[in-house]
Motif scaffolding. Sequence first.
Motif: not given
Length: 569
Positions: A488, A490-492, A544, A565, A568
């Motif tokens: 995603t 928004s997240s690592n 990331k 995930t 963040k």
Amino acid sequence: MAVQRFKVPLNNAVFPLVSTKAPRAVFIPQLDSAPRLARGFVGSEDSVDQNVAQIIYGENFMPVSSGVRSVGYQQIIAPTVETDFDTVFPLRDADENTVLYSPAKGKNYVYDDTAGAWASDLSADIWTPLVFHASSIPANSKVTYAYVDGKTFVCYSRLKSNGTPAVDMSIMEWDSVTKTLIPATPLLANIPFAAGEIDGISASNGFLLIWSGLSVAWANFNGTQFNYISYLNGNFTGSGSQIPEDVKGNITAILPLPGGFLIFTTRNAVSANYYAQSIASPWVFREISNAGGLESYEQATLEGNLGDVIAYTTAGLQKISLNSAEPLYPAISDFIAGRRTERYDFLSHSLIRGGTSVDFFTKVTAVSSRYLVLSYGFFPGIYSYALVVDLFLKRIGKLRIVHRDCFYYTQEQLPVGLTYSMLLDVRYDDLAATAYEDVTGVGEGVSTAQHSLSFLLATGEVRTAIWSDDARTEDDPAVVVIGRIQLTRSSNSQFNRVEAEGLEAGNAFITPSYNGRDLVATLPLVEIERTASYLCAGEMIDCKNFNLVIEGSFDLSTIILEATTAGKV
């Protein structure tokens, strides 16, 4: 978020030819706009942002219908002690007996399957330069060839004798009896160019074409000679010469096509359409719209049976017919002009990047009607890589082999030993009294395109690329990098494990990136399970995004990644 398991696509039509230009991809797009754009908005297929991880770099791999296959190399012709081989092409006679020929700046090496070795004179067993009866070969002399009326001619541009008056020695004929090149002067009459001013030759519709500067001349074989006089004994002969009105600079290459030929200059291309009903001249010349110029025939598909010429012109890679020109694979053209280099280091398992101050030097080859090969390198005549376009699958592979030429080599089909398991429906009774060790088989007598993509090395060694299901005697020197993998925005991501189906020999690695762009050191994976063509390996790595690196011999059909995930961004 729970653990996610997802399959990586391996059948993308194109891959980024510079890995750093690969877009950041996510498997769960959330608010990304690219997947929701209307198809009419994003333009051509090359403009579509697929937004998924894919192969972003590779060496010695080819696309196949099920995925990608590693490429190995089989030696077909052994190397010599010489190191000056350059280009290679076939010499044919009226009975279609064929030898390989490499000009080598005047040494003129030939290879005959019956002799089994390169030689300057196949009637002898030593290397001896061919006598040209000329003072020397011009340093910038280019070699062209033509096959017409059962004869093969070879032309060294602007070559002439030492005598007075000077005699043009540019054009020679291949003598299949003595296995040498002999002056073609007795077969040529009334050539409209002065001695030492012939730039090259070609053939089309039974005519031997000669060009010099802006002019092209043509003549067919009258039974004794190619006579270039246009009017004789009160009749038009069909021969002649002309400066086509639309040429924009000196002619650099003439290439035959069904129904005529193409004239290339440094700035444009002119078609010559054949009209047999014309008495004075059988050709109608016309500039081809949108066609770029050409440096030499090395940048075009001279051999092969394509209906068009594919050439790397001043306008990029183009498909050119007698009537039109259209762009082909603009991403390849941009890559060649981009002057960016990448190579894979198998010791550090990482990519090494660089650049040049000039465009890459290129050569274009057609292998049958299946593969288009664009060789490129950083020095004239020495090519380090080859991009291979499968014209049927419309996908691209990449080969890493230092070579001087690429060509379609239809080698002899040799008998091979067969085991009982290979015989399938053949019964023991069908073998009669044949001993097990004498059970052999041989191919159909022709070489398919998949087994004929060959490379000439500086030493005269010829290697054929192998990516079939043949058993390998050693591991393939291949690698693919599948990259910029993220779950995603928004997240690592936390990488857990990979399952690779089709990894026959080799290993998998992970190269993490903590800012999404720059890569850190490549990390090996811990092997969990391995069978004959399957690897499951893992390691818990938070980053990331990351690249998956597959090395060795492989026939990849499925790659499944497991990730979840992490923190963040």
